[in-house]
Structure formats: structure tokens, C-alpha cells
Design an enzyme around this catalytic site. Structure first.
Site, short mmCIF file in Angstrom:
data_model
loop_
_atom_site.label_atom_id
_atom_site.label_comp_id
_atom_site.label_asym_id
_atom_site.label_seq_id
_atom_site.Cartn_x
_atom_site.Cartn_y
_atom_site.Cartn_z
N LYS A 198 0.85 -1.19 0.00
CA LYS A 198 0.00 0.00 0.00
C LYS A 198 0.89 1.24 0.00
O LYS A 198 1.55 1.54 0.99
CB LYS A 198 -0.91 0.07 1.23
N GLU A 272 9.94 1.00 10.61
CA GLU A 272 10.94 2.06 10.50
C GLU A 272 10.18 3.36 10.64
O GLU A 272 9.45 3.77 9.74
CB GLU A 272 11.68 1.97 9.16
N CYS A 306 13.58 11.22 7.74
CA CYS A 306 13.58 10.78 9.14
C CYS A 306 14.96 10.78 9.76
O CYS A 306 15.09 10.82 10.98
CB CYS A 306 12.93 9.41 9.26
N GLU A 404 9.34 15.82 16.07
CA GLU A 404 9.78 15.72 14.68
C GLU A 404 8.97 16.70 13.81
O GLU A 404 7.79 16.48 13.55
CB GLU A 404 9.60 14.29 14.18
#
Length: 502
Positions: A198, A272, A306, A404
């Protein structure tokens, strides 16, 4: 040190209106299941938006649980035959896939930039890394090592077999649509598994194009794509009883949701997730080199990365000098649309929702007394552009240094001694990556062991190699992408013991 927003805005480059891709460059707007494109069961579609101007770019099917079930059934039907292929056969297929992607590299890069807004220099690098990932996994799957066969109990021969898991569900993010898909697809196929993927509903186009390009290279059902939203399509993949593992690259929230959904069937989970990489700059560091490195490591892909070096911890005695170097680097960025030339380095953020999230962080930081040494705000006009930003006067525990942001924003904090630097670096809930900048060789060898991150660079940041693993600790998830460790994650070991006494 401060720079006005207007001077940054004046450097925004707009294209001449020529499209990066045409309708003929797109794959069919359907799911890819059992070796071909199939319409969605619901008949509903989802809009794909051009982040450079906010206009409608394409539409893809809004997948349903029934669509997922059909794709999983195809993957289940294909898994026995694909899983029995020997490594040499799988390797040859992966090499052919790498050749096909390389053959269409420029078309894929242009489609990636058209969908995400990222500069062509970034998209071309993504495609090149994708090619190398397939080539590495093609070689690695033929050279796996394991415990030696032998007699570990008297008169009994032990043999370790490595087997495919079966069917793997994959959920990929919007920041690197093609590359993050390949990071999963290559080792999953190399290990002998089949898969259902997906892509992000915001950036599905290169994944569908990849499926179109390799359709004739893989047996039907080995690789499948179902587009749709996370709760519906991703949720069904995570809970599906016929899927043996779910692998996700995404946010911490998405990781939690996937892990919860997967728990009922006790399937393996590979996550992850996010990061908030500290960059520890000591007083003896090469400050100019550190700032130059962060020009890439902090702002690559508009900071939507990231592993970005987004949180600087610099020794208080050299903080002013370092900020001067960093601001000087940031002031030279060329910001614009991917159609505006190869010199463009910073593009828009991927969506309006993410644009508003990032600018919200900037507005709250300003209200809290944090100062923008450069940038610090949105750029007015079409598209989701945010000025490349360096935030200073950042107190310990500030939101902008703790959470973040995932945009072109680097924060700068100061520290007084090494123990404080290590403590502050480890205080984040994330554990993906970090870097240490020092000319002291003993410190450079010792400090990485005291930092709770899956990757620690010394006098570098955001340098990756397919031969080395990539993943984190703590809130950044578990499981390894890249390297032979990824092949370990996507396979299982079986002990077979033979009684051979005569």
C-alpha cells in the site's frame, strides 16, 4: 545574522508552465493485482495533488478491504512457487528489475518530482539508490551465511535452513515513495516472499509505474499494489490472517496502529518510524565542515527525511561561530519548483496538511521566544513552500527541539560539557540516527557507544550504504532495512536434525 523572508521569497523559482510528465507517462489508475491492473471494487477515487500549486494532478482508486483480500489471495497463490526458486533464479530476476528501473530512470525521476514536488536532483538520486538496492539484494541473497551444519548432539546432524516467511504486507510513506518501496520490495522478493504493498495515498504514482514496468519480469501474484488510505487498506493488511509479516515505514502513530492490528494474528512486524537526529558539535570540531554537511543532511528533500540532522547541540564556546557558518550555508539555497531547473535544491512540502503542521511548529516556536536566524515562516504564493530555517535561542525541552517537525527546519541548542551533550541527545524518544563532530579521535571512538541510536556518524551525517543496516531504537521502531540484516528480517530459520547413528 537574520534575513528577511522577502529576500528568501525573491529566490523562489517558478517553472515556465511546462509539465514534468504527461498523462501518457502515468500508469493505469487502478490496483495492480495478480500480474495486471484491476479496477477498485468501490468505484471511488482519491485525489493526488501537485504540491507546487495545490492543483489536482491525478486520481487513484480508494481501496477497500475486499481489494486487499483479492491481492492477498493472489500473493498466497504465488508464494509456494516463488518461495521454491533458488537464490540464483531470484537474483537474476532482481538484476533484470534493476536494469528496467535504470532504463526508465529519468521518467521515474520526473514522475516522482511531479507527485512530491521534490527537486529533480533528489528524485534522480532516489532512482539511482533504488537501482543499487535491487543490485545489492540480487547479490546478497546468493551469499547468506548461517551456523555451520554439524553434530551438536552425539550422533545427530543439525542443519539450519533459511526459508521465506510467505506473504508480506508493506505500507510505504510519502517522503520517498519509490525508494522506500524498493527498500522493502527488494529484500522481500530476494528472500523468496510475495507481497502486497500500500503506497501513501498522497504519492502513489511511481509505485504504480514501477508495477507497470516490472509486470513482465515477475510471476503473477508475487508483487501486488493496492492504493487507498491507511486505516482501510493498511489496517486490513496488518490484521489479515494470511499475511505473515507487516512492514511499515511511517510515523510513530502509524507504527503503533499497525503493531496493534497485527497483534491478534501474532504476525511479525517491521517498523521504520520517525527520528529527531541530534548533531553534537564539540568545540574542537571543524565548524565550517559541519555546517556544510548540514546543508545537505538537514535540508535534503526539504527536511522531509527521518534521518535529517535537524537538532544541533553545539558547545556554547563556539555556538555563535557555528550558527554564522550554518546561516551562510542556508542563505545560498535555491528554492523552487522542479520544473525551474536543475539548480533547485528545496521544493515544497508534500501536502497542505503537512505544510500547516510545519508552519504551526514555527509559529509556536516564535511565540515561545525562539528566534529564526534565517527563514522561519511560510512563503506566500501558490504551493506549500516553507523558507529554509535555522532556529536559535532554543531552550532545553522546547517543542521544536523535541518533536519531529519534518520540514526544512534545523534547531540549535548549546551545551557546556560532554556529559550534558550525551544526556540531551539521548533525551529524545526517537533513536534512529545521530552524529558527532570532533577532531578528538578518542572521543570519536568512545561517544557512539554512549548514544542510543541505530546509526551514529562521526564527522558526517546522512551518508548511507546498501551494505550497512538502517533502522533505529526506542520510538523509531525495530527491524532493519538495507544490508543482509534485512534479508534476515524477511526470512525464518528452521533447525532440521538427523539421527545418523549406525
Amino acid at each position: 545574522m537574520a534575513q528577511s523572508v522577502s529576500s528568501i521569497q525573491a529566490r523562489i523559482r517558478r517553472g515556465d508552465g511546462s509539465p514534468l510528465v504527461t498523462a501518457g507517462d502515468l500508469a493505469p489508475s487502478e490496483h495492480f493485482v495478480d500480474g495486471g491492473f484491476r479496477p477498485g471494487k468501490s468505484g471511488r477515487t482519491m485525489d493526488v495533488v501537485n504540491p507546487c500549486d495545490g492543483t489536482l494532478f491525478a486520481q487513484v482508486p480508494e481501496g477497500t478491504a475486499e481489494d486487499v483480500d483479492l491481492a492477498v489471495a493472489a500473493a498466497v497463490a504465488a508464494k509456494a512457487t516463488w518461495g521454491r526458486t533458488v537464490p540464483k533464479e531470484r537474483s537474476e530476476v532482481l538484476h533484470r528489475i534493476a536494469d528496467r528501473v535504470e532504463e526508465h530512470a529519468e521518467a521515474l525521476a520526473r514522475l516522482e518530482s511531479a507527485n512530491t514536488g521534490k527537486p529533480l536532483m533528489v528524485s534522480r538520486d532516489d532512482v539511482a539508490q533504488s537501482v543499487d538496492t535491487f543490485r545489492f539484494m540480487a547479490g546478497a541473497c546468493r551469499a547468506l551465511t548461517t551456523a555451520a551444519s554439524g553434530d551438536y548432539a552425539p550422533d545427530h546432524l543439525s542443519v539450519i535452513r533459511r526459508e521465506p516467511l510467505g506473504v508480506v504486507g508493506i505500507v510505504t510513506p510519502w517522503n520517498y515513495p519509490l525508494l522506500m518501496a524498493v527498500w522493502k520490495i527488494a529484500p522481500i522478493l530476494a528472500a523468496g516472499n510475495t507481497c502486497v504493498l500500500k503506497p501513501s495515498e498522497q504519492t502513489p504514482l511511481t509505485t504504480l509505474k514501477f508495477a507497470e514496468l516490472v509486470a513482465d519480469l515477475l510471476p503473477a501474484g508475487v508483487f501486488n499494489v493496492v492504493t487507498g488510505d491507511g486505516p482501510t487498506v493498511g489496517g486490513r493488511l496488518a490484521e489479515h490472517p494470511d499475511i505473515d509479516m507487516i512492514a511499515l515505514t511511517g510515523s510513530v502513530g502509524s507504527g503503533r496502529a499497525v503493531a496493534r492490528a497485527a497483534s491478534d494474528t501474532l504476525k511479525r512486524v517491521h517498523l521504520e518510524l520517525g527520528g529527531k537526529a541530534p548533531v553534537i558539535v564539540f568545540e574542537d570540531a571543524d565548524l565550517a565542515a559541519a555546517a556544510e554537511s548540514l546543508r545537505v543532511a538537514g535540508y535534503w528533500n526539504s527536511g522531509q527525511e527521518c534521518g535529517a540532522g535537524c537538532r544541533v547541540l553545539v558547545h556554547e564556546s563556539v555556538a555563535e561561530e557555528f550558527v554564522g557558518h550554518l546561516v551562510g550555508q542556508v542563505e545560498t539555497f535555491v528554492v523552487g519548483e522542479p520544473t525551474a531547473g536543475d539548480e533547485v535544491e528545496i521544493g515544497p512540502l508534500v501536502s497542505r496538511a503537512h505544510f500547516e503542521r510545519v508552519t504551526g511548529y514555527l509559529e509556536r516556536a516564535r511565540a515561545a521566544g525562539v528566534r529564526a536566524a534565517v527563514g522561519g515562516t511560510r512563503i506566500e504564493g501558490p504551493g506549500f513552500f516553507v523558507a529554509p530555517t535555522v532556529l536559535v535561542d532554543v531552550p532545553e525541552g522546547a517543542e521544536c527541539a523535541r518533536e519531529e517537525i519534518f520540514g526544512p527546519v534545523v534547531t540549535v541548542e548549546t551545551f557546556g560539557d560532554e556529559a550534558a551533550a550525551v544526556s540531551r541527545a539521548n533525551s529524545t524518544p526517537y533513536g534512529l540516527s545521530a552524529s558527532v563532530w570532533t577532531e578528538n579521535s578518542r572521543r570519536g571512538l568512545d561517544l557512539p557507544d554512549r548514544l542510543d541510536f541505530g546509526t551514529v556518524w562521526v564527522n558526517a551525517h546522512l551518508v548511507l550504504a546498501n551494505e550497512m543496516p538502517w533502522a533505529g531504537f526506542k520510538g523509531s521502531g525495530y527491524g532493519r532495512d538495507l544490508s543482509v540484516y534485512a534479508l534476515d528480517d524477511y526470512s525464518r530459520t528452521k533447525h532440521v536434525m538427523h539421527h545418523h547413528a549406525r
